[in-house]
Design a protein around this motif. Structure first.
Motif, PDB file in Angstrom:
ATOM      1  N   ALA A  51       0.866  -1.218  -0.068  1.00 46.02           N
ATOM      2  CA  ALA A  51      -0.094  -0.060  -0.060  1.00 46.02           C
ATOM      3  C   ALA A  51       1.041   1.375   0.028  1.00 46.02           C
ATOM      4  O   ALA A  51       1.749   1.432   0.874  1.00 46.02           O
ATOM      5  N   LEU A  86      -5.867   0.646   6.002  1.00 38.99           N
ATOM      6  CA  LEU A  86      -5.382  -0.587   5.014  1.00 38.99           C
ATOM      7  C   LEU A  86      -4.632  -1.771   5.689  1.00 38.99           C
ATOM      8  O   LEU A  86      -5.014  -2.971   5.165  1.00 38.99           O
ATOM      9  N   GLN A  87      -3.692  -1.462   6.688  1.00 40.59           N
ATOM     10  CA  GLN A  87      -2.969  -2.484   7.374  1.00 40.59           C
ATOM     11  C   GLN A  87      -3.880  -3.433   7.746  1.00 40.59           C
ATOM     12  O   GLN A  87      -4.115  -4.627   7.850  1.00 40.59           O
ATOM     13  N   LEU A 123      -6.312  -5.331   5.294  1.00 41.50           N
ATOM     14  CA  LEU A 123      -5.793  -6.482   4.704  1.00 41.50           C
ATOM     15  C   LEU A 123      -5.331  -7.487   5.462  1.00 41.50           C
ATOM     16  O   LEU A 123      -5.375  -8.849   5.178  1.00 41.50           O
ATOM     17  N   GLU A 124      -4.587  -7.295   6.606  1.00 45.73           N
ATOM     18  CA  GLU A 124      -4.204  -8.460   7.614  1.00 45.73           C
ATOM     19  C   GLU A 124      -5.558  -8.988   8.250  1.00 45.73           C
ATOM     20  O   GLU A 124      -5.504 -10.267   8.232  1.00 45.73           O
ATOM     21  N   HIS A 129      -3.906 -11.320   4.396  1.00 45.82           N
ATOM     22  CA  HIS A 129      -2.896 -10.852   3.345  1.00 45.82           C
ATOM     23  C   HIS A 129      -1.797 -10.144   4.115  1.00 45.82           C
ATOM     24  O   HIS A 129      -1.841  -9.775   5.358  1.00 45.82           O
ATOM     25  N   PHE A 134       0.845  -7.181   4.618  1.00 46.15           N
ATOM     26  CA  PHE A 134       0.751  -5.966   4.442  1.00 46.15           C
ATOM     27  C   PHE A 134       2.302  -5.425   4.425  1.00 46.15           C
ATOM     28  O   PHE A 134       3.124  -5.563   5.082  1.00 46.15           O
ATOM     29  N   GLY A 186       3.942  -1.437   3.762  1.00 42.07           N
ATOM     30  CA  GLY A 186       3.365   0.118   3.335  1.00 42.07           C
ATOM     31  C   GLY A 186       4.828   0.857   3.035  1.00 42.07           C
ATOM     32  O   GLY A 186       5.717   0.704   3.308  1.00 42.07           O
TER      33      GLY A 186
END
Length: 124
Positions: free
Chosen positions: A10, A21-22, A25-26, A30, A32, A34
């Motif tokens: 990201a 986003l972290q 996604l986690e 997924h 991550f 950054g």
């Protein structure tokens, strides 16, 4: 959803958005990665070879997200990485510019966790 865990980079200059986003996604399983600027993101993409890049198209710095996409798609080691552009801009020109730069998909902020996962699904 992809059957495997994806490595997602990201690239986002807003720390709060990057943290969100972290978490999203986690939570989806997924990995991550950054970056807070386009130059940092390009360096990480070259080194880490993520499966997917979420890229904020409007960032301050030496070059914008659109230029980052062009650079990613021009380098042999990164050209096949899927790129989903994200922006808070309401201008349709931003989306057209991102697609012209070979972005694989486009998300308009704010978006939901489900919208993010659906966009990722479309790539795999």
């Amino acid at each position: 959803m992809p059957e495997r865990s994806l490595r997602v980079l990201a690239i986002e200059d807003d720390r709060d958005n990057l943290h969100l986003l972290q978490l999203m996604l986690e939570r989806a399983g997924h990995v991550f990665i950054g970056a807070s600027s386009a130059p940092e993101g390009l360096e990480i993409a070259t080194r880490e070879s993520p499966d997917l890049i979420l890229l904020d198209i409007k960032m301050p710095g030496p070059f914008c997200g659109q230029e980052a996409i062009a650079r990613l798609k021009s380098m042999p080691q990164t050209r096949d990485i899927k790129v989903i552009v994200q922006t808070a801009s309401v201008s349709h020109e931003v989306e057209e510019d991102a697609r012209a730069a070979q972005a694989d998909d486009f998300l308009r902020k704010p978006y939901s966790h489900r919208e993010l996962l659906t966009a990722i699904e479309r790539q795999f």
